[in-house]
Scaffold this active site. Structure first.
Site, PDB file in Angstrom:
ATOM      1  N   ASP A   1       0.848  -1.191   0.000  1.00 50.59           N
ATOM      2  CA  ASP A   1       0.000   0.000   0.000  1.00 50.59           C
ATOM      3  C   ASP A   1       0.888   1.247   0.000  1.00 50.59           C
ATOM      4  O   ASP A   1       1.890   1.312   0.715  1.00 50.59           O
ATOM      5  CB  ASP A   1      -0.922  -0.003   1.218  1.00 50.59           C
ATOM      6  N   ILE A   2       0.501   2.222  -0.777  1.00 43.63           N
ATOM      7  CA  ILE A   2       1.304   3.434  -0.918  1.00 43.63           C
ATOM      8  C   ILE A   2       1.259   4.305   0.348  1.00 43.63           C
ATOM      9  O   ILE A   2       2.144   5.121   0.573  1.00 43.63           O
ATOM     10  CB  ILE A   2       0.818   4.222  -2.165  1.00 43.63           C
TER      11      ILE A   2
ATOM     12  N   ASN B   1     -12.931  -3.367   2.090  1.00 39.16           N
ATOM     13  CA  ASN B   1     -13.918  -2.299   2.112  1.00 39.16           C
ATOM     14  C   ASN B   1     -14.748  -2.363   0.835  1.00 39.16           C
ATOM     15  O   ASN B   1     -14.222  -2.712  -0.227  1.00 39.16           O
ATOM     16  CB  ASN B   1     -13.219  -0.935   2.208  1.00 39.16           C
TER      17      ASN B   1
ATOM     18  N   GLU C   1     -12.110   3.262  -1.456  1.00 37.05           N
ATOM     19  CA  GLU C   1     -11.513   4.359  -2.241  1.00 37.05           C
ATOM     20  C   GLU C   1     -11.288   3.934  -3.692  1.00 37.05           C
ATOM     21  O   GLU C   1     -11.522   4.710  -4.620  1.00 37.05           O
ATOM     22  CB  GLU C   1     -10.180   4.728  -1.577  1.00 37.05           C
ATOM     23  N   VAL C   2     -10.812   2.721  -3.877  1.00 31.15           N
ATOM     24  CA  VAL C   2     -10.465   2.246  -5.227  1.00 31.15           C
ATOM     25  C   VAL C   2     -11.465   1.154  -5.632  1.00 31.15           C
ATOM     26  O   VAL C   2     -11.559   0.116  -4.957  1.00 31.15           O
ATOM     27  CB  VAL C   2      -9.026   1.682  -5.257  1.00 31.15           C
TER      28      VAL C   2
ATOM     29  N   HIS D   1     -10.113  -5.524  -3.582  1.00 24.60           N
ATOM     30  CA  HIS D   1      -8.809  -5.771  -2.966  1.00 24.60           C
ATOM     31  C   HIS D   1      -9.012  -6.092  -1.502  1.00 24.60           C
ATOM     32  O   HIS D   1      -9.987  -5.653  -0.891  1.00 24.60           O
ATOM     33  CB  HIS D   1      -7.883  -4.559  -3.106  1.00 24.60           C
TER      34      HIS D   1
ATOM     35  N   HIS E   1      -6.845  -5.780   2.191  1.00 23.55           N
ATOM     36  CA  HIS E   1      -5.690  -5.240   2.890  1.00 23.55           C
ATOM     37  C   HIS E   1      -5.212  -6.310   3.870  1.00 23.55           C
ATOM     38  O   HIS E   1      -6.021  -6.863   4.625  1.00 23.55           O
ATOM     39  CB  HIS E   1      -6.064  -4.019   3.729  1.00 23.55           C
TER      40      HIS E   1
HETATM   41  P1  AMP Z   1      -9.783   1.189   0.058  1.00 21.09           P
HETATM   42  O1  AMP Z   1     -10.237   2.347   0.888  1.00 21.09           O
HETATM   43  O2  AMP Z   1     -10.070  -0.125   0.727  1.00 21.09           O
HETATM   44  O3  AMP Z   1     -10.336   1.261  -1.355  1.00 21.09           O
HETATM   45  O4  AMP Z   1      -8.221   1.279   0.002  1.00 21.09           O
HETATM   46  C1  AMP Z   1      -7.494   1.677  -1.122  1.00 21.09           C
HETATM   47  C2  AMP Z   1      -6.037   1.640  -0.734  1.00 21.09           C
HETATM   48  O5  AMP Z   1      -5.280   1.780  -1.903  1.00 21.09           O
HETATM   49  C3  AMP Z   1      -5.606   2.748   0.234  1.00 21.09           C
HETATM   50  O6  AMP Z   1      -5.070   2.163   1.419  1.00 21.09           O
HETATM   51  C4  AMP Z   1      -4.549   3.506  -0.560  1.00 21.09           C
HETATM   52  O7  AMP Z   1      -3.464   3.946   0.239  1.00 21.09           O
HETATM   53  C5  AMP Z   1      -4.103   2.469  -1.572  1.00 21.09           C
HETATM   54  N1  AMP Z   1      -3.552   2.999  -2.808  1.00 21.09           N
HETATM   55  C6  AMP Z   1      -4.064   3.976  -3.587  1.00 21.09           C
HETATM   56  N2  AMP Z   1      -3.292   4.171  -4.675  1.00 21.09           N
HETATM   57  C7  AMP Z   1      -2.272   3.289  -4.568  1.00 21.09           C
HETATM   58  C8  AMP Z   1      -1.128   2.997  -5.373  1.00 21.09           C
HETATM   59  N3  AMP Z   1      -0.898   3.655  -6.514  1.00 21.09           N
HETATM   60  N4  AMP Z   1      -0.285   2.029  -4.961  1.00 21.09           N
HETATM   61  C9  AMP Z   1      -0.514   1.358  -3.811  1.00 21.09           C
HETATM   62  N5  AMP Z   1      -1.567   1.587  -3.014  1.00 21.09           N
HETATM   63  C10 AMP Z   1      -2.433   2.535  -3.382  1.00 21.09           C
END
Ligand code: AMP
Length: 121
Positions: free
Chosen positions: A35-36, A92, A100-101, A105, A107
């Site tokens: 994770d970034i 999530n 967020e994405v 996925h 974590h």
């Molecule tokens: P979520 O809220 O479960 O969708 O989490 C999305 C996760 O993706 C967050 O913890 C971000 O820090 C992570 N994230 C977003 N962009 C990147 C990226 N380019 N590389 C790695 N992790 C990312």
């Protein structure tokens, strides 16, 4: 499949090589990377290569091969990262889950006490 996958989401761009990631493991159907914005000493994301938006879509629509590959990848990450003292696996989904994405996925968080999962109501 009855959902609209956004092929421009950031994890789709990682999968097609448009943006880099810190890869931990890649298998036939899954990719694991750091994770970034890590929330713990170990913070690895595991994603399927297929276009699934969230856990419910993946569990409903992915093939058995994709599901087995994904879960085995989670297991391999846990073994490689050394999570003997405990860990948390989080998925999530959508607005209430604060996703967020919009590419499914999980974590994997480990390496420190993680506290309660949710604040008491
Ligand atoms: P979520 O809220 O479960 O969708 O989490 C999305 C996760 O993706 C967050 O913890 C971000 O820090 C992570 N994230 C977003 N962009 C990147 C990226 N380019 N590389 C790695 N992790 C990312």
């Amino acid at each position: 499949m009855n959902f609209d996958y956004d092929p421009e989401n950031i994890f789709a761009k990682i999968l097609n090589g448009d943006i880099p990631c810190e890869k931990v493991l890649e298998s036939a159907h899954s990719l694991a990377f750091r994770d970034i914005r890590p929330q713990a000493p170990t913070h690895v994301l595991v994603i399927p290569k297929g276009p699934y938006m969230s856990a419910d879509h993946f569990c409903q629509w992915a093939s058995e091969a994709e599901i087995v590959d994904f879960m085995r990848t989670v297991g391999k990450i846990c073994e490689a990262e050394g999570v003997e003292d405990g860990f948390r696996l989080i998925a999530n989904a959508r607005d209430h889950g604060v996703q967020e994405v919009p590419h499914f996925h999980v974590h994997i968080l480990a390496g420190r006490p993680l506290g309660r999962m949710l604040d008491p109501a």
